[in-house]
Design a protein around this motif. Structure first.
Motif: not given
Length: 167
Positions: A76-101
């Motif tokens: 993430f970068a917000d150049v105007s405020d000089a704020d930067y965030v880097s997030i390391s993690g694990t991802a998974e693909e899933l189909h959850d209709q309630a979460k999609i809604d």
């Protein structure tokens, strides 16, 4: 993007910094071992520090995530405020209709013309393992002065706070 107060107090600062940044860069490893980044609209950061995205089931990033131990980086970068965030993690693909809604929004229709019932629509759930941030609390003018002063004195400018946070 919707953000929820964090159960992990250390991630609360990260939540506040990324809350106004809608688009982040997601990095995966491609088939040849190269890092590949692409812009992604973050839909939510839930109370566990999990980031949620819509994507297409047929997107190469879905295969890349599975082939490389689910490791991703979200920047993430917000150049105007000089704020930067880097997030390391694990991802998974899933189909959850309630979460999609829950996460569906009118902008998503541009990528999923059949709406939230589009057969190619799926979720990417990214669990935050570690986040590092750089936060400059000073105004642009103060930052410019600090940089100029450092250049004249041969020192490194003090440009704000930097911390690693583990989840």
């Amino acid at each position: 993007m919707e953000t929820k107060p964090q159960k992990n107090d250390q991630l609360e600062k990260v939540r506040k910094m990324v809350g106004n940044i809608r688009i982040a860069m997601m990095t995966t490893v491609d088939e040849e071992g190269h890092l590949q980044s692409r812009p992604m609209a973050v839909l939510q950061m839930d109370e566990d520090g999990t980031l949620w995205f819509f994507t297409q089931k047929t997107s190469p990033k879905v295969d890349q995530i599975e082939q490389h131990d689910k490791q991703v980086n979200i920047a993430f970068a917000d150049v105007s405020d000089a704020d930067y965030v880097s997030i390391s993690g694990t991802a998974e693909e899933l189909h959850d209709q309630a979460k999609i809604d829950e996460l569906w929004n009118p902008q998503a229709k541009a990528w999923f013309p059949n709406g939230k019932d589009d057969p190619n629509l799926t979720l990417l759930k990214v669990h935050t393992r570690m986040a590092e941030y750089w936060d400059s609390n000073d105004s642009t003018m103060v930052r410019l002065f600090q940089q100029a002063s450092a250049a004249l004195t041969g020192t490194t400018p003090k440009m704000g706070e930097n911390e690693k946070v583990y989840n």
